[in-house]
Design an enzyme around this catalytic site. Structure first.
Site, short mmCIF file in Angstrom:
data_model
loop_
_atom_site.label_atom_id
_atom_site.label_comp_id
_atom_site.label_asym_id
_atom_site.label_seq_id
_atom_site.Cartn_x
_atom_site.Cartn_y
_atom_site.Cartn_z
N SER A 196 -24.08 39.15 56.49
CA SER A 196 -23.00 39.38 55.53
C SER A 196 -21.72 38.61 55.88
O SER A 196 -20.63 39.01 55.50
CB SER A 196 -22.72 40.87 55.42
OG SER A 196 -22.34 41.40 56.68
N SER A 217 -17.75 35.49 60.84
CA SER A 217 -16.81 34.83 59.92
C SER A 217 -15.49 35.60 59.81
O SER A 217 -14.42 34.99 59.72
CB SER A 217 -17.40 34.75 58.51
OG SER A 217 -18.67 34.23 58.50
N ALA A 269 -12.87 34.56 62.20
CA ALA A 269 -12.39 33.17 62.22
C ALA A 269 -10.88 33.14 61.98
O ALA A 269 -10.38 33.75 61.04
CB ALA A 269 -13.12 32.35 61.17
N GLN A 270 -10.20 32.43 62.84
CA GLN A 270 -8.72 32.43 62.75
C GLN A 270 -8.21 31.18 62.04
O GLN A 270 -7.51 31.25 61.04
CB GLN A 270 -8.12 32.51 64.15
CG GLN A 270 -8.43 33.80 64.88
CD GLN A 270 -7.74 33.88 66.22
OE1 GLN A 270 -7.10 32.93 66.68
NE2 GLN A 270 -7.87 35.01 66.88
N GLY A 271 -8.58 30.03 62.60
CA GLY A 271 -7.95 28.76 62.25
C GLY A 271 -7.92 28.45 60.77
O GLY A 271 -6.86 28.37 60.14
N GLY A 272 -9.10 28.25 60.15
CA GLY A 272 -9.09 27.93 58.74
C GLY A 272 -10.29 27.14 58.28
O GLY A 272 -11.35 27.21 58.89
N GLU A 279 -5.81 20.70 63.63
CA GLU A 279 -6.61 21.19 64.77
C GLU A 279 -7.21 20.00 65.49
O GLU A 279 -7.15 18.86 64.99
CB GLU A 279 -7.70 22.18 64.30
CG GLU A 279 -7.10 23.54 63.94
CD GLU A 279 -8.10 24.58 63.49
OE1 GLU A 279 -9.31 24.34 63.58
OE2 GLU A 279 -7.65 25.65 63.04
N ASP A 317 -30.69 36.75 66.01
CA ASP A 317 -31.90 37.35 65.42
C ASP A 317 -32.57 36.45 64.37
O ASP A 317 -33.79 36.32 64.34
CB ASP A 317 -31.57 38.71 64.81
CG ASP A 317 -30.80 39.59 65.78
OD1 ASP A 317 -31.26 39.73 66.92
OD2 ASP A 317 -29.73 40.12 65.41
N HIS A 320 -15.19 27.60 73.25
CA HIS A 320 -13.81 27.43 72.76
C HIS A 320 -12.89 27.38 73.97
O HIS A 320 -12.98 28.23 74.86
CB HIS A 320 -13.42 28.58 71.83
CG HIS A 320 -12.20 28.27 71.01
ND1 HIS A 320 -10.95 28.18 71.57
CD2 HIS A 320 -12.06 28.00 69.69
CE1 HIS A 320 -10.08 27.87 70.60
NE2 HIS A 320 -10.73 27.76 69.46
N ARG A 366 -13.14 19.59 71.22
CA ARG A 366 -13.25 20.85 71.95
C ARG A 366 -14.05 20.77 73.25
O ARG A 366 -13.70 21.40 74.24
CB ARG A 366 -13.97 21.85 71.05
CG ARG A 366 -13.07 22.94 70.65
CD ARG A 366 -13.75 23.86 69.72
NE ARG A 366 -12.77 24.15 68.69
CZ ARG A 366 -13.01 24.93 67.66
NH1 ARG A 366 -14.18 25.48 67.50
NH2 ARG A 366 -12.06 25.17 66.79
N HIS A 380 -18.46 30.13 71.83
CA HIS A 380 -17.82 30.29 70.52
C HIS A 380 -18.77 29.98 69.36
O HIS A 380 -18.74 30.67 68.35
CB HIS A 380 -16.62 29.34 70.46
CG HIS A 380 -15.80 29.45 69.22
ND1 HIS A 380 -15.23 30.64 68.80
CD2 HIS A 380 -15.46 28.51 68.29
CE1 HIS A 380 -14.56 30.42 67.67
NE2 HIS A 380 -14.69 29.16 67.33
N GLU A 385 -23.94 29.37 60.49
CA GLU A 385 -24.14 29.05 61.91
C GLU A 385 -25.61 29.12 62.32
O GLU A 385 -26.05 28.41 63.22
CB GLU A 385 -23.29 29.99 62.79
CG GLU A 385 -23.31 29.61 64.26
CD GLU A 385 -22.33 30.40 65.11
OE1 GLU A 385 -21.55 31.19 64.55
OE2 GLU A 385 -22.37 30.24 66.34
N ARG A 416 -19.14 20.54 67.29
CA ARG A 416 -18.57 20.78 65.95
C ARG A 416 -17.08 20.47 65.90
O ARG A 416 -16.32 20.85 66.80
CB ARG A 416 -18.78 22.25 65.57
CG ARG A 416 -18.14 22.63 64.25
CD ARG A 416 -18.49 24.04 63.87
NE ARG A 416 -17.96 25.00 64.80
CZ ARG A 416 -16.76 25.57 64.69
NH1 ARG A 416 -15.96 25.25 63.70
NH2 ARG A 416 -16.37 26.46 65.58
C1 SIN Z 1 -9.88 28.37 65.95
O1 SIN Z 1 -9.10 28.94 65.20
O2 SIN Z 1 -9.54 27.79 66.97
C2 SIN Z 1 -11.33 28.39 65.62
C3 SIN Z 1 -11.59 27.51 64.49
C4 SIN Z 1 -13.02 27.04 64.57
O3 SIN Z 1 -13.80 27.53 65.36
O4 SIN Z 1 -13.34 26.12 63.83
#
Ligand code: SIN
Length: 537
Positions: A31, A61, A64-67, A132, A227, A248, A294, A355, A379, A390
């Site tokens: 989900s 999901s 997820a912070q960044g965008g 980023e 799974d 990360h 990264r 991550h 993912e 990635r």
């Molecule tokens: C992050 O906000 O650093 C993660 C973003 C990502 O994993 O693409």
């Protein structure tokens, strides 16, 4: 000769004549953004069930912070996004799929806006683009520092208005049922009644996310035990790129919290990394410094921690004032403060943590897996867009772009074939013995082995040790009678660890997120290719 491991086809015995059955035109497992968005892309005349291990709100999901990366700025273009994705992917991206990703990004973002997703905007009302690592342009659209939550909340609220979509919470997908390489449904475990149930369908979309729980420290939630990838493998699907696991660089390192992400967007706003002596070190490692890809930043931090004998480094954004930080990173600011860290004044202790997995179920650009009617997205899938590493903020985008493509493909198939309610009669039983292990203990030990030997830096000696130890567990549990959710998760964790270690041993070079001290160069002559794992059944 048969390829792959010796495995029981199903990890649970069942007799389809004796358990409850339920038919749906389409089943979606998972989900997160990929699962929910794909379900919304299928016409409302079809009956869909979303099976989710926890509640619908719990997924990777949501965290997820960044965008989301999208080349909408006038200075930007899909070509530049393509180039950056390939650069981060270290020579292994599937270029055709990357083109689909970058070219179809904008249309899918448009759809999110129609669903009511609120992204941050500039004063003039245009979308605000953040930066980023390894992006040559500012192209990350975001909702503060909780982008995943904003997108998932909105998509879930739309799902709840759709009468054709049923949400089946606390429903664990044990295995994919197949006959003659055709998908027939899912054998599930109802966690509330502790009983098995068959969900029948000719179309199953697997969007179960990643497998961070194979490691001691991860940004993933507890449900991320791989799974979907394992049920696909047992059903005969191909897995690809399992050795490429992204760590990360900046995850909070505090005695009370070792999994909270400090978004890369913080470095995008200029934060710098310092070792425990206060020295900035990234200029010694890469010309892009803190905004290098990264894998490069995580390895540099790993080296600095080793050199200084420290458990962490620091992220410094103290040159920005409190008001700015509270506004741009409200969740990170508040969470750090709850641990006594005021990021406007204090350095934030951070260390890398697992991550994201670049590999997964091999699919084409329409999510097809090679098993008729079985698709994978997000993912859990490996479309090849990430290559060996990635690019930041390409993952939510992948879930959207390829989720829509699966939606289109499935709609066509359902239209051509019509609704075809059916029944099956399958009785499966293997020679199983009573459990002799404690699943929690096995999982903890696997996490330790994976962290020590199959992490940011690897070598043959460590990988062989890991292979031996995980192999012992594999032999011990492969014919075990599984009766709890944790037993099923343990089976998947041990299987996946085995396959990752095999892949990491096989790849005798360093590339992207796979770094080996005994083969520390990239070897394009022998290794510019993917490693595939497939069980012949
Ligand atoms: C992050 O906000 O650093 C993660 C973003 C990502 O994993 O693409």
């Amino acid at each position: 000769m048969k390829e792959g491991l010796l495995l029981n086809r199903y990890i649970a015995d069942f007799n389809s004549d004796e358990i409850e059955k339920e038919y749906h035109d389409v089943l979606v497992i998972g989900s997160g953004i990929a699962g929910v968005y794909t379900a919304l892309e299928i016409p409302e005349e079809y009956d869909i069930a979303i099976l989710t291990k926890e509640t619908i709100e719990i997924s990777n999901s949501v965290l997820a912070q960044g965008g989301i990366a999208v080349s909408l700025d006038k200075e930007d273009s899909p070509e530049l996004h393509f180039k950056d994705t390939l650069y981060a992917g270290a020579g292994l991206c599937d270029e055709e799929s990357v083109w689909v990703l970058v070219n179809e990004a904008a249309d899918n973002i448009e759809k999110l806006l129609e669903y009511g997703v609120n992204f941050d905007r500039k004063k003039q009302g245009e979308l605000a683009f953040g930066r980023e690592a390894a992006h040559s342009k500012n192209r990350i659209i975001h909702a503060g520092d909780t982008t995943g939550k904003e997108v998932c909340d909105k998509l879930i609220s739309v799902v709840r208005t759709r009468n054709n979509i049923k949400i089946k919470e606390r429903t664990f997908a044990i295995d994919l049922i197949t006959e003659d390489n055709k998908c027939k449904g899912i054998l599930a475990y109802d966690e509330d009644t502790a009983s098995k149930k068959l969900y029948l369908s000719n179309v199953v979309i697997c969007a179960t996310g990643g497998f961070g729980q194979l490691y001691s420290r991860t940004t993933n939630p507890e449900v991320a035990t791989g799974d979907g990838i394992c049920l696909a493998y047992r059903a005969g699907a191909r897995l690809m790129d399992l050795e490429f696991i992204q760590f990360h660089p900046t995850v909070l390192y505090h005695p009370l919290n070792k999994s909270f992400l400090i978004s890369e967007a913080v470095r995008g706003e200029g934060a710098i990394l310092r070792n425990i002596h206060g020295k900035r070190f990234m200029p010694e490692y890469h010309e892009l410094c803190e905004l290098a890809p990264r894998d490069v930043v995580s390895r540099a931090i790993f080296q600095e921690m080793k050199k200084t004998g420290a458990t962490n480094v620091f992220l410094d954004i103290t040159f920005k004032d409190k008001e700015y930080l509270e506004n741009r990173f409200p969740n990170i600011y508040k969470t750090c403060l709850s641990y006594g860290i005021d990021m406007a004044k204090d350095y934030i202790p951070v260390a890398p943590a697992e991550h994201y997995c670049m590999g997964g179920i091999r699919t084409d650009a329409f999510g097809r897996t090679g098993i008729e009617g079985f698709y994978a997205c997000g993912e859990t899938a490996c479309t090849g867009i990430h290559g060996a590493n990635r690019l930041a903020s390409n993952s939510l985008l992948e879930g959207l772009v390829f989720g829509r493509k699966i939606g289109q493909e499935v709609s066509k198939i359902l239209k051509d074939s019509g609704k075809r309610k059916f029944d099956i009669s399958i009785k499966y039983s293997a020679n199983r013995s009573e459990a002799t292990v404690n699943a929690d203990e096995v999982i903890r030990h696997i996490q330790k082995i994976m962290t020590e030997h199959v992490g940011i830096v690897r070598n043959r000696e460590g990988l062989l040790l890991a292979k031996q130890e995980v192999g012992n567990y594999f032999d011990l549990i492969k014919n075990m009678k599984n009766s709890t959710l944790r037993d099923y998760e343990m089976q998947n964790i041990v299987l996946l660890a085995t396959l990752i270690i095999e892949s990491a041993l096989e790849r005798e070079e360093s590339r992207g997120a796979h770094y080996r001290t005994d083969f520390n160069k990239t070897d394009d002559v022998n290794w510019k290719r993917n490693i595939i794992k497939k069980l012949e059944i």
